[in-house]
Design an enzyme around this catalytic site. Structure first.
Site, PDB file in Angstrom:
ATOM      1  N   GLU A  20      -2.251   0.390 -14.004  1.00 47.83           N
ATOM      2  CA  GLU A  20      -1.077  -0.415 -13.630  1.00 47.83           C
ATOM      3  C   GLU A  20       0.116   0.242 -14.312  1.00 47.83           C
ATOM      4  OE1 GLU A  20      -1.112  -3.022 -11.628  1.00 47.83           O
ATOM      5  OE2 GLU A  20      -3.214  -3.629 -11.519  1.00 47.83           O
ATOM      6  N   HIS A  68      -2.466  -1.007  -2.585  1.00 52.56           N
ATOM      7  CA  HIS A  68      -1.683  -2.169  -2.189  1.00 52.56           C
ATOM      8  C   HIS A  68      -0.323  -1.651  -1.733  1.00 52.56           C
ATOM      9  CE1 HIS A  68      -4.356  -4.730  -5.033  1.00 52.56           C
ATOM     10  NE2 HIS A  68      -4.816  -4.771  -3.788  1.00 52.56           N
ATOM     11  N   HIS A 101      -1.771   1.415  -9.504  1.00 53.83           N
ATOM     12  CA  HIS A 101      -1.248   0.143  -9.009  1.00 53.83           C
ATOM     13  C   HIS A 101       0.087  -0.157  -9.689  1.00 53.83           C
ATOM     14  CE1 HIS A 101      -4.832  -1.681  -6.854  1.00 53.83           C
ATOM     15  NE2 HIS A 101      -5.339  -0.563  -7.371  1.00 53.83           N
TER      16      HIS A 101
END
Length: 461
Positions: free
Chosen positions: A290, A85, A199
Site C-alpha cells: 500500500e 483496483h 495498491h
C-alpha cells in the site's frame, strides 16, 4: 513499403523524443510507452500480453533482463503488478518510472542496474484492471473504479486455499473474471519466485496469509504462514527502504502499523486474494504494498512519491536472491520437474516443487536448514545446508540435489507414484510457452521493424 513507414514513423519519433513525465498516463499512453521501450531496447526488454480485460484491453507486461524473452537457468523470475483496483493509481506511475530508470541505468552502465538486470528477469504489469481505471474518479477515499467492468473486486476472485484446495482449484475457469484468469494463466507459464502487488489507500507492506479457517495457522490474531519469518523480512525491507512507511502512522484514516508492516489477516480477513494464491498454488512469495494514503494522489505529488518509493522498489527486487536455488537431478543426472523440495519445519499447504526445467528456488533467511527431496522411483534425499545472505551478491546460494534410483520392483509403483503426484490439486505446472508467446500477442514480431527503424534513423539524421 510506404504503409510500413506510416506505421513505424510514429513509433520511431516516440522512441527518439518521448520523455516520461510525472503525470497520470491513460491506458493507451501506457501501451504506447511500453511499445516504445520494447522497440528501442530489444536486447533487454520484451513486451507481451497475458490476456485481455473484460472490455478487451490488453494486459501488457514488460519483461526486463539480459534474456528478456525466455527463462535462463539460474536466473530467478520476479514480478510487480499494479492497479488491480482501478482507482488505486499511484502504482501505475511508479512502475513506469521504474522501467524508465532501469533502462536508463543499464544504458549508462550504472552498476545497480547492470547487476539487477544481469541477475534477474523482471516482469512489470502496470495495470491489471484497465477497465476500472477508465471508470475511476480522482477521489482519495471512495471506491469508484475499484472493481472491474463486471463490478467484481479482483482481489476477492482468486481461488482461496482456506476454502479447500481441490474444490477451489476445480472451479470452472469461466467463473473467474477475465483479468484473474489471465494472472492464473501467467503463473502457469512462468516460475515466479518473488512478487509484489501495488495498491493505494494506506501506507504499509502486508504479507500472507490474508485468510484463515481457524486452524493451526491462526496465532495471536494473525494467520501465520510456514514462511512467516521470510515474509516479515520482505515486508520490512520495503518499509525500511521507503522514505516514511516504517513510521506506520502517517495515514489519518488508517490504524497504526508497527514498523510499517502487517500480517494481512491481522489487518482484516480477506478471502480470494491474489497474494495468498501466489504463495499457496504458485510457490511465489508475494506481498501487498500500500504505497499512498490517497488512492489517487494529486499530480503535483508524483515526483516526491516516486522519490519516496524508488529505493524500496529496487531493494525489494534484490530480495529475490535470498536463500538457495538449484536443480534436482535424477539417477541419470538429468534435471527433473515436479520433484518435491521440502524444508524441515516449513510444511506448506502445497509442497514446493521443481519447475519444468528441474529447478527450485527457496527464499530463506541465513541459517542452517534441513532439506528433503523426493521424486518417484528414487530414494528420498535429506541434506543440511548452511544458507548465507544472497541479495548483496545478487545470487542465492547454488546447490543441486543428485538423487539415486531405487531398485525397480514391478515398474508400476513408480508410474503410479508419478500419476498421483501429477494429479495433486497443488500441481500448477504447465507446458505453455513462457513470456506470453502461447497465450497472447507479443511485440517480438517487431524485430524486423526495429531494423527498419534503425534505417529510418540514418535517413532522418
Amino acid at each position: 513499403m510506404s504503409s510500413l513507414l506510416v506505421f513505424l514513423l510514429p513509433v520511431l519519433f516516440l522512441s527518439l523524443a518521448w520523455t516520461l513525465e510525472f503525470r497520470y498516463h491513460n491506458n493507451n499512453e501506457i501501451e504506447q510507452y511500453l511499445l516504445r521501450v520494447s522497440v528501442s531496447e530489444p536486447d533487454i526488454t520484451h513486451l507481451y500480453s497475458i490476456g485481455q480485460s473484460v472490455k478487451g484491453q490488453q494486459l501488457w507486461v514488460l519483461a526486463l533482463g539480459v534474456s528478456p524473452r525466455r527463462h535462463t537457468a539460474g536466473i530467478p523470475e520476479f514480478k510487480y503488478v499494479a492497479n488491480m483496483h482501478g482507482n488505486e493509481v499511484l502504482g501505475r506511475e511508479l512502475l513506469l518510472q521504474l522501467i524508465d530508470d532501469l533502462v536508463r541505468g543499464y544504458r549508462n552502465n550504472e552498476t545497480w542496474s547492470l547487476r539487477l538486470l544481469n541477475s534477474t528477469r523482471i516482469h512489470i504489469l502496470p495495470t491489471m484492471n484497465p477497465d476500472g481505471f477508465d471508470a475511476a474518479d480522482r477521489n482519495c477515499l471512495y471506491s469508484q473504479g475499484r472493481f472491474n467492468y463486471n463490478g467484481v473486486d479482483l482481489n476477492r476472485n482468486f481461488p482461496d486455499a482456506f476454502a479447500g484446495l481441490r474444490r477451489q482449484q476445480q472451479l470452472s475457469e469461466e467463473k473467474r473474471e477475465a483479468e484473474v484468469r489471465a494472472v492464473i494463466g501467467w503463473l502457469k507459464t512462468e516460475s515466479f519466485v518473488l512478487s509484489a502487488n501495488l495498491h493505494g489507500g494506506a501506507l504499509v507492506a502486508s504479507y500472507p496469509y490474508d485468510n484463515s479457517n481457524g486452524g493451526s495457522e491462526l496465532v495471536g490474531g494473525a494467520s501465520v504462514s510456514p514462511d512467516d519469518d521470510v515474509f516479515v523480512h520482505l515486508a520490512t525491507v520495503y518499509s525500511h527502504n521507503h522514505a516514511s512507511m516504517q513510521r506506520g502512522d502517517l495515514c489519518e484514516d488508517s490504524r497504526p502499523f508497527p514498523e510499517g508492516v502487517t500480517n494481512g489477516y491481522q489487518w482484516y480477513p480477506l478471502a480470494g486474494g491474489m497474494q495468498d494464491y501466489n504463495y499457496v498454488w504458485a510457490q511465489c512469495l508475494e506481498v501487498t504494498l500500500e504505497v499512498s494514503c490517497c488512492k489517487f494522489p494529486p499530480v503535483k505529488e508524483l515526483p516526491a512519491l516516486w522519490t519516496d518509493n524508488k529505493k524500496a522498489l529496487l531493494s525489494f527486487i534484490q530480495q529475490v536472491h535470498l536463500g538457495v536455488k538449484g536443480r534436482v537431478l535424477n539417477g541419470s543426472g538429468v534435471p527433473v520437474p515436479n520433484a518435491v523440495v521440502e524444508v524441515k519445519g516449513r510444511r506448506n499447504l502445497c509442497p514446493f516443487r521443481t519447475d519444468r526445467y528441474g529447478e527450485y528456488y527457496r527464499l530463506l533467511l541465513p541459517g542452517k536448514y534441513e532439506f528433503t527431496v523426493t521424486y518417484p522411483g528414487h530414494e528420498a534425499l535429506t541434506e543440511t545446508l548452511s544458507v548465507p545472505y544472497g541479495p548483496d551478491r545478487y545470487s542465492a546460494m547454488k546447490h543441486d540435489f543428485l538423487l539415486r534410483r531405487v531398485a525397480a520392483t514391478t515398474g508400476s509403483a513408480a508410474a503410479n507414484a508419478t500419476e498421483a503426484s501429477d494429479a495433486s490439486p497443488c500441481n500448477h505446472t504447465s507446458g505453455q510457452e513462457v513470456g506470453g508467446a502461447a497465450t497472447g500477442p507479443t511485440w517480438s514480431g517487431l524485430a524486423v521493424g526495429v531494423g527498419l527503424a534503425a534505417t529510418l534513423r540514418s535517413l532522418i539524421g
